[in-house]
Design a protein around this motif. Structure first.
Motif, PDB file in Angstrom:
ATOM      1  N   ASP A   6      50.346  31.219  43.307  1.00 35.79           N
ATOM      2  CA  ASP A   6      48.920  30.613  42.673  1.00 35.79           C
ATOM      3  C   ASP A   6      47.805  31.305  43.293  1.00 35.79           C
ATOM      4  OD1 ASP A   6      50.282  28.291  41.812  1.00 35.79           O
ATOM      5  OD2 ASP A   6      50.189  27.111  43.612  1.00 35.79           O
ATOM      6  N   ILE A   7      47.859  32.012  44.557  1.00 34.44           N
ATOM      7  CA  ILE A   7      46.677  32.759  44.743  1.00 34.44           C
ATOM      8  C   ILE A   7      46.759  33.912  43.876  1.00 34.44           C
ATOM      9  CG2 ILE A   7      46.152  34.255  46.809  1.00 34.44           C
ATOM     10  CD1 ILE A   7      47.386  32.303  48.683  1.00 34.44           C
ATOM     11  N   LEU A   8      47.674  34.508  43.612  1.00 32.49           N
ATOM     12  CA  LEU A   8      47.751  35.992  42.855  1.00 32.49           C
ATOM     13  C   LEU A   8      46.981  35.408  41.445  1.00 32.49           C
ATOM     14  CD1 LEU A   8      51.212  37.657  43.745  1.00 32.49           C
ATOM     15  CD2 LEU A   8      48.766  38.542  44.034  1.00 32.49           C
ATOM     16  N   ASN A   9      47.627  34.368  40.818  1.00 30.07           N
ATOM     17  CA  ASN A   9      46.893  33.999  39.520  1.00 30.07           C
ATOM     18  C   ASN A   9      45.627  33.687  39.880  1.00 30.07           C
ATOM     19  OD1 ASN A   9      49.535  34.096  38.132  1.00 30.07           O
ATOM     20  ND2 ASN A   9      49.950  31.915  38.771  1.00 30.07           N
ATOM     21  N   TYR A  10      44.952  33.123  40.873  1.00 32.35           N
ATOM     22  CA  TYR A  10      43.698  32.866  41.002  1.00 32.35           C
ATOM     23  C   TYR A  10      42.881  34.162  41.128  1.00 32.35           C
ATOM     24  CZ  TYR A  10      39.302  31.403  43.277  1.00 32.35           C
ATOM     25  OH  TYR A  10      38.017  31.656  43.556  1.00 32.35           O
ATOM     26  N   LEU A  11      43.363  35.047  41.981  1.00 31.25           N
ATOM     27  CA  LEU A  11      42.700  36.610  41.885  1.00 31.25           C
ATOM     28  C   LEU A  11      42.633  37.380  40.706  1.00 31.25           C
ATOM     29  CD1 LEU A  11      43.972  37.581  45.573  1.00 31.25           C
ATOM     30  CD2 LEU A  11      41.691  36.624  44.868  1.00 31.25           C
ATOM     31  N   GLN A  12      43.496  37.310  39.883  1.00 32.53           N
ATOM     32  CA  GLN A  12      43.710  37.954  38.744  1.00 32.53           C
ATOM     33  C   GLN A  12      42.948  37.327  37.722  1.00 32.53           C
ATOM     34  OE1 GLN A  12      47.861  37.624  37.576  1.00 32.53           O
ATOM     35  NE2 GLN A  12      48.458  39.482  38.672  1.00 32.53           N
ATOM     36  N   GLY A  13      42.476  36.094  37.770  1.00 37.40           N
ATOM     37  CA  GLY A  13      41.249  35.548  36.827  1.00 37.40           C
ATOM     38  C   GLY A  13      40.174  35.826  37.229  1.00 37.40           C
ATOM     39  N   GLN A  14      39.692  36.198  38.702  1.00 35.64           N
ATOM     40  CA  GLN A  14      38.538  36.677  39.023  1.00 35.64           C
ATOM     41  C   GLN A  14      37.929  38.066  38.612  1.00 35.64           C
ATOM     42  OE1 GLN A  14      36.426  34.559  40.784  1.00 35.64           O
ATOM     43  NE2 GLN A  14      37.621  32.773  40.696  1.00 35.64           N
TER      44      GLN A  14
END
Length: 130
Positions: A6-14
């Protein structure tokens, strides 16, 4: 793992916000060490070159030892090979050679000496001589 995903997906979207991209590039280049200032201790080889040379030496040693092992195993089998068929009927003996004797006569005499006789044959010979 679900939390990390979840954290990686959030950071990739930023998307990062960079106000001055040219200054960021210059700052990164300034923080990199100069190749002239890296201490080499008198060696001109880099660590990558040393490791590749060591790997090459190890590979050559592996090839040599593998070849030697295969050669030694082959020699072991070659030298310790026993024949499948043994010649047990061949008698090795010496014969006293007399003047005028032929090889066939000597072989006949030797076989006659070593030939085992049965009891009935011995008895018959005794009665013949009487």
């Amino acid at each position: 793992m679900n939390k990390i995903d979840d954290i990686l997906n959030y950071l990739q979207g930023q998307q990062p916000i960079i106000n001055h991209p040219d200054e960021l590039t210059e700052q990164i280049m300034q923080n990199l060490p100069d190749m002239d200032k890296i201490p080499t201790n008198g060696n001109t080889e880099t660590s990558f070159q040393k490791t590749t040379r060591i790997h090459a030496i190890v590979k050559v040693v592996q090839i040599i030892t593998t070849t030697a092992a295969i050669w030694l195993i082959g020699m072991f089998f070659y030298l310790h090979h026993t024949p499948a068929e043994k010649h047990q009927d061949m008698n090795h003996y010496t014969i006293d050679i007399k003047h005028g004797s032929t090889l066939m006569y000597m072989t006949y005499m030797k076989k006659r000496e070593t030939k085992m006789m049965s009891y009935t044959q011995l008895k018959r010979k005794i009665h013949e001589n009487d």
